[in-house]
Design a protein around this motif. Structure first.
Motif, PDB file in Angstrom:
ATOM      1  N   LYS A   1     -20.665 132.198  55.373  1.00  0.00           N
ATOM      2  CA  LYS A   1     -20.993 131.622  56.665  1.00  0.00           C
ATOM      3  C   LYS A   1     -21.042 130.101  56.531  1.00  0.00           C
ATOM      4  O   LYS A   1     -21.762 129.568  55.692  1.00  0.00           O
ATOM      5  CB  LYS A   1     -22.342 132.122  57.179  1.00  0.00           C
ATOM      6  CG  LYS A   1     -22.737 131.543  58.521  1.00  0.00           C
ATOM      7  CD  LYS A   1     -24.056 132.100  59.004  1.00  0.00           C
ATOM      8  CE  LYS A   1     -24.419 131.539  60.363  1.00  0.00           C
ATOM      9  NZ  LYS A   1     -25.718 132.069  60.826  1.00  0.00           N
ATOM     10  N   TYR A   2     -20.254 129.418  57.373  1.00  0.00           N
ATOM     11  CA  TYR A   2     -20.313 127.967  57.493  1.00  0.00           C
ATOM     12  C   TYR A   2     -20.728 127.657  58.918  1.00  0.00           C
ATOM     13  O   TYR A   2     -20.251 128.286  59.868  1.00  0.00           O
ATOM     14  CB  TYR A   2     -18.955 127.319  57.211  1.00  0.00           C
ATOM     15  CG  TYR A   2     -18.594 127.280  55.751  1.00  0.00           C
ATOM     16  CD1 TYR A   2     -19.010 126.226  54.948  1.00  0.00           C
ATOM     17  CD2 TYR A   2     -17.846 128.292  55.179  1.00  0.00           C
ATOM     18  CE1 TYR A   2     -18.679 126.179  53.601  1.00  0.00           C
ATOM     19  CE2 TYR A   2     -17.505 128.258  53.835  1.00  0.00           C
ATOM     20  CZ  TYR A   2     -17.930 127.195  53.055  1.00  0.00           C
ATOM     21  OH  TYR A   2     -17.602 127.166  51.731  1.00  0.00           O
ATOM     22  N   SER A   3     -21.599 126.686  59.063  1.00  0.00           N
ATOM     23  CA  SER A   3     -22.085 126.335  60.384  1.00  0.00           C
ATOM     24  C   SER A   3     -22.179 124.823  60.489  1.00  0.00           C
ATOM     25  O   SER A   3     -22.576 124.156  59.541  1.00  0.00           O
ATOM     26  CB  SER A   3     -23.468 126.965  60.595  1.00  0.00           C
ATOM     27  OG  SER A   3     -24.002 126.591  61.833  1.00  0.00           O
ATOM     28  N   SER A   4     -21.809 124.318  61.650  1.00  0.00           N
ATOM     29  CA  SER A   4     -21.959 122.888  61.899  1.00  0.00           C
ATOM     30  C   SER A   4     -22.230 122.680  63.374  1.00  0.00           C
ATOM     31  O   SER A   4     -21.953 123.542  64.201  1.00  0.00           O
ATOM     32  CB  SER A   4     -20.706 122.126  61.465  1.00  0.00           C
ATOM     33  OG  SER A   4     -19.593 122.566  62.199  1.00  0.00           O
ATOM     34  N   SER A   5     -22.799 121.539  63.689  1.00  0.00           N
ATOM     35  CA  SER A   5     -23.045 121.200  65.086  1.00  0.00           C
ATOM     36  C   SER A   5     -22.754 119.725  65.288  1.00  0.00           C
ATOM     37  O   SER A   5     -22.713 118.954  64.330  1.00  0.00           O
ATOM     38  CB  SER A   5     -24.480 121.541  65.486  1.00  0.00           C
ATOM     39  OG  SER A   5     -25.384 120.826  64.688  1.00  0.00           O
ATOM     40  N   ASN A   6     -22.563 119.355  66.542  1.00  0.00           N
ATOM     41  CA  ASN A   6     -22.305 117.952  66.812  1.00  0.00           C
ATOM     42  C   ASN A   6     -23.414 117.358  67.664  1.00  0.00           C
ATOM     43  O   ASN A   6     -24.348 118.054  68.068  1.00  0.00           O
ATOM     44  CB  ASN A   6     -20.930 117.775  67.463  1.00  0.00           C
ATOM     45  CG  ASN A   6     -20.830 118.400  68.836  1.00  0.00           C
ATOM     46  OD1 ASN A   6     -21.813 118.819  69.421  1.00  0.00           O
ATOM     47  ND2 ASN A   6     -19.624 118.471  69.361  1.00  0.00           N
ATOM     48  N   ALA A   7     -23.303 116.080  67.945  1.00  0.00           N
ATOM     49  CA  ALA A   7     -24.345 115.367  68.693  1.00  0.00           C
ATOM     50  C   ALA A   7     -24.483 115.873  70.120  1.00  0.00           C
ATOM     51  O   ALA A   7     -25.535 115.701  70.736  1.00  0.00           O
ATOM     52  CB  ALA A   7     -24.038 113.872  68.694  1.00  0.00           C
ATOM     53  N   ASP A   8     -23.436 116.506  70.672  1.00  0.00           N
ATOM     54  CA  ASP A   8     -23.488 117.028  72.036  1.00  0.00           C
ATOM     55  C   ASP A   8     -24.198 118.375  72.128  1.00  0.00           C
ATOM     56  O   ASP A   8     -24.343 118.921  73.223  1.00  0.00           O
ATOM     57  CB  ASP A   8     -22.074 117.181  72.594  1.00  0.00           C
ATOM     58  CG  ASP A   8     -21.369 115.849  72.736  1.00  0.00           C
ATOM     59  OD1 ASP A   8     -22.053 114.824  72.941  1.00  0.00           O
ATOM     60  OD2 ASP A   8     -20.129 115.820  72.625  1.00  0.00           O
TER      61      ASP A   8
END
Length: 189
Positions: A52-59
């Motif tokens: 599992k890879y997870s990322s998020s952005n500033a929005d």
């Protein structure tokens, strides 16, 4: 008939723009190392189960890619080959784009992802199927190919390739064989 083709193209365009808008605002410097998560239940040589890879952005958008199994490329440890892949793009407006495929190749540095065999993209009431999906932020492109079928509640479109330039938003639909035509069929209610 011509209006239905334009409608299908607009829907596909919106699907891709939503998918890509998440990635456009993601940059390496905006992602702390903690946002890249690798979960593993067992490790043997270079095989990882339950990836599992997870990322998020500033929005507030989130990209999650999971797989039943992953194998780290021994020549390039930034590449992981995936089996039974699922990806979810959770948009901050509560809408989700779901992608599934039998296999994948994921670059943990730049998020470039290749989905292969039985690729399925679902967004709202729209479904896009193919055998190969190549998404690259670096090249500003998304290409789905090989027996591409787009369907919604009213029609089905068949083509060999759908190609989109992320920067210019240009979309191309084409067949490998110039003698063959893109087909559009209306669904009967």
């Amino acid at each position: 008939m011509y209006k239905k083709i334009i409608t299908v193209f607009v829907i596909i365009f919106v699907l891709f723009v939503l998918y890509l808008s998440f990635f456009k605002s993601v940059s390496k410097k905006n992602l702390p190392k903690e946002d890249k998560i690798l979960e593993k239940s067992s490790y043997s040589s270079n095989i990882i189960e339950n990836v599992k890879y997870s990322s998020s952005n500033a929005d507030g958008n989130e990209y999650i890619i999971t797989a039943l199994e992953g194998e780290i490329d021994v020549k390039n440890n930034n590449i992981i080959y995936l089996t039974k892949v699922k990806a979810t793009i959770k948009l901050n407006n509560a809408k989700k784009v779901l992608i599934k495929s039998d296999f994948g190749k994921y670059n943990i540095n730049n998020f470039d992802t290749i989905f292969s065999e039985n690729v399925l993209i679902n967004y709202l009431d729209n479904e896009l199927r193919g055998e190969y999906l190549d998404f690259s932020i670096k090249r500003n492109s998304l290409i789905i190919s090989q027996n591409v079928i787009y369907s919604d509640t009213t029609s089905t479109l068949r083509t060999d390739v759908v190609e989109m330039n992320i920067k210019t938003k240009d979309i191309k639909f084409f067949m490998y064989n110039r003698d063959k035509k893109i087909t559009l069929e209306s669904k009967k209610n």
